[in-house]
Design a protein around this motif. Structure first.
Motif, PDB file in Angstrom:
ATOM      1  N   ALA A 171       0.750  -1.195  -0.144  1.00  0.00           N
ATOM      2  CA  ALA A 171       0.080  -0.475  -0.131  1.00  0.00           C
ATOM      3  C   ALA A 171       1.068   0.930   0.451  1.00  0.00           C
ATOM      4  N   ASN A 172       0.588   2.280  -0.928  1.00  0.00           N
ATOM      5  CA  ASN A 172       1.470   3.544  -0.860  1.00  0.00           C
ATOM      6  C   ASN A 172       1.301   3.894   0.254  1.00  0.00           C
ATOM      7  N   GLY A 173       2.775   4.861   0.612  1.00  0.00           N
ATOM      8  CA  GLY A 173       3.242   4.926   2.165  1.00  0.00           C
ATOM      9  C   GLY A 173       3.359   3.797   2.847  1.00  0.00           C
ATOM     10  N   GLY A 220       0.556 -15.150   1.028  1.00  0.00           N
ATOM     11  CA  GLY A 220       0.254 -15.083  -0.352  1.00  0.00           C
ATOM     12  C   GLY A 220       0.393 -13.429  -0.468  1.00  0.00           C
ATOM     13  N   VAL A 221      -0.223 -12.875  -1.101  1.00  0.00           N
ATOM     14  CA  VAL A 221      -0.574 -11.882  -1.455  1.00  0.00           C
ATOM     15  C   VAL A 221      -2.213 -11.321  -1.490  1.00  0.00           C
ATOM     16  N   VAL A 222      -2.382 -10.810  -1.059  1.00  0.00           N
ATOM     17  CA  VAL A 222      -3.735  -9.069  -1.098  1.00  0.00           C
ATOM     18  C   VAL A 222      -3.584  -8.435  -2.005  1.00  0.00           C
ATOM     19  N   LEU A 223      -3.757  -8.202  -2.956  1.00  0.00           N
ATOM     20  CA  LEU A 223      -3.564  -7.629  -4.469  1.00  0.00           C
ATOM     21  C   LEU A 223      -4.523  -6.290  -4.349  1.00  0.00           C
ATOM     22  N   ASP A 224      -4.490  -5.187  -4.300  1.00  0.00           N
ATOM     23  CA  ASP A 224      -5.497  -3.794  -4.342  1.00  0.00           C
ATOM     24  C   ASP A 224      -4.731  -2.852  -5.726  1.00  0.00           C
ATOM     25  N   PRO A 225      -4.708  -2.808  -6.913  1.00  0.00           N
ATOM     26  CA  PRO A 225      -4.117  -1.709  -7.597  1.00  0.00           C
ATOM     27  C   PRO A 225      -4.367  -0.245  -6.855  1.00  0.00           C
ATOM     28  N   GLY A 226      -5.642  -0.696  -6.196  1.00  0.00           N
ATOM     29  CA  GLY A 226      -6.251   1.082  -5.759  1.00  0.00           C
ATOM     30  C   GLY A 226      -4.987   1.342  -5.085  1.00  0.00           C
ATOM     31  N   ASN A 227      -4.560   0.711  -4.345  1.00  0.00           N
ATOM     32  CA  ASN A 227      -3.406   0.469  -2.623  1.00  0.00           C
ATOM     33  C   ASN A 227      -2.133   1.272  -3.710  1.00  0.00           C
ATOM     34  N   LEU A 228      -2.315   1.105  -5.294  1.00  0.00           N
ATOM     35  CA  LEU A 228      -0.636   1.012  -5.598  1.00  0.00           C
ATOM     36  C   LEU A 228      -0.865   1.699  -6.758  1.00  0.00           C
ATOM     37  N   LEU A 229      -2.033   2.663  -6.791  1.00  0.00           N
ATOM     38  CA  LEU A 229      -1.686   4.121  -7.173  1.00  0.00           C
ATOM     39  C   LEU A 229      -2.264   5.052  -6.298  1.00  0.00           C
ATOM     40  N   CYS A 258      -8.234 -10.500  -3.696  1.00  0.00           N
ATOM     41  CA  CYS A 258      -8.063  -9.919  -3.995  1.00  0.00           C
ATOM     42  C   CYS A 258      -9.155  -8.188  -3.080  1.00  0.00           C
ATOM     43  N   HIS A 259      -8.535  -6.960  -3.087  1.00  0.00           N
ATOM     44  CA  HIS A 259      -9.416  -5.938  -2.737  1.00  0.00           C
ATOM     45  C   HIS A 259     -10.192  -4.815  -3.904  1.00  0.00           C
ATOM     46  N   ALA A 260     -10.688  -4.034  -3.570  1.00  0.00           N
ATOM     47  CA  ALA A 260     -11.344  -3.396  -5.185  1.00  0.00           C
ATOM     48  C   ALA A 260     -11.998  -2.287  -4.134  1.00  0.00           C
ATOM     49  N   LYS A 261     -11.363  -1.047  -4.949  1.00  0.00           N
ATOM     50  CA  LYS A 261     -11.631   0.118  -5.034  1.00  0.00           C
ATOM     51  C   LYS A 261     -11.696   0.785  -5.436  1.00  0.00           C
ATOM     52  N   ASP A 262     -11.794   2.328  -5.272  1.00  0.00           N
ATOM     53  CA  ASP A 262     -11.449   2.810  -7.070  1.00  0.00           C
ATOM     54  C   ASP A 262     -10.918   4.041  -6.755  1.00  0.00           C
ATOM     55  N   ARG A 263     -10.098   4.837  -7.165  1.00  0.00           N
ATOM     56  CA  ARG A 263      -9.557   6.390  -7.340  1.00  0.00           C
ATOM     57  C   ARG A 263      -9.839   7.406  -8.272  1.00  0.00           C
TER      58      ARG A 263
END
Length: 282
Positions: free
Chosen positions: A150-152, A174-183, A209-214
């Motif tokens: 997660a960014n930060g 394992g990995v919990v992937l959340d692209p929103g946390n990387l942006l 995986c997690h799902a949020k938006d940016r």
């Protein structure tokens, strides 16, 4: 292919009330963070759990058709205060020991934060030691530690998480992937590259995986929104996910209850289209 939700998005309540609330919105699984979602039991210190309590909570969900796909563990895992870090580790390990009684295969966390630019080699070393200890505990009980970049945070990018997984090569991480946390402001304009890199480096280790938006504001600030209310490339996200990890659990974040039906439908529609496309390519 159903989408789950963070249980605490509905607020804290007695554990027997959580599953009916979740089920009423059409969700079939949750990420359950005990000390965020449960109001009638004090989980602020280690020691409250027992097989009986974990089974009772798990059964309260199952009788409403809801499973606990992930136990969430919002704790600072490299806290520079040794006493506090030890307590956080013990709380995480307690969840690992009892996860199977909840019916949950994963206990997930981010690493924790300090002000940007202050991370040290010692912080990384401490986090690696913490993860080694958690992995050893997970291996004993046949469950997974789910790590999320997660960014930060100390582990803020896909590359940093890949590095940590190489340094602690346990099969039970394992990995919990959340692209929103990387942006963020520095890379939102090249989000496709960020998402593709995450799957290239981490796709084989994804367990949830997690799902949020940016959304990028006019002043350049990037803020978080409910899925479907922003500009993240969900089509790319779901297509890569279906290619590499079909049927993996997706847990929705950020949405307010009144936004949940639309966000849930948004994710499931795009995922269904991605699954159909992936099936044609197999």
């Amino acid at each position: 292919m159903t989408v789950g939700v963070l249980a605490h998005l509905f607020g804290a309540m007695p554990y027997e009330q959580i599953a009916p609330k979740v089920a009423s919105f059409g969700f079939r699984h949750v990420q359950l963070a005990l000390w965020k979602a449960v109001s009638d039991i004090d989980f602020s210190k280690p020691g409250a759990l027992s097989p009986g309590l974990a089974q009772a909570i798990g059964e309260s969900f199952h009788k409403h058709g809801v499973s606990i796909s992930v136990l969430g563990c919002y704790l600072h895992l490299f806290d520079r205060r040794e006493e506090q870090r030890r307590e956080n580790i013990e709380r995480f390990k307690e969840l690992l020991r009892y996860a199977r009684f909840f019916g949950a295969p994963i206990v997930a966390a981010e690493t924790g934060t300090y002000p940007p630019g202050t991370y040290t080699d010692e912080d990384w070393s401490v986090m690696r030691s913490t993860l080694e200890e958690l992995a050893e505990e997970a291996e004993k009980w046949g469950v997974f530690v789910g790590m999320e970049a997660a960014n930060g945070h100390l582990i803020g990018t896909a590359k940093e998480l890949d590095r940590m997984l190489r340094e602690v090569p346990s099969p039970n991480i394992g990995v919990v992937l959340d692209p929103g946390n990387l942006l963020h402001e520095g890379n939102i304009d090249s989000q496709d590259k960020v998402i593709e890199e995450a799957f290239s480096l981490l796709g084989g280790r994804v367990i949830a995986c997690h799902a949020k938006d940016r959304i990028q504001e006019p002043d350049g600030t990037v803020i978080t929104a409910a899925p479907g209310y922003g500009k993240m490339n969900y089509k790319l996200y779901m297509e890569l996910l279906e290619q590499m990890k079909p049927h993996v659990h997706i847990i929705m974040e950020e949405a307010k209850p009144e936004q949940m039906p639309q966000s849930k439908s948004y994710i499931e529609t795009i995922r269904r289209q991605a699954a159909e496309k992936a099936a044609l390519l197999r």
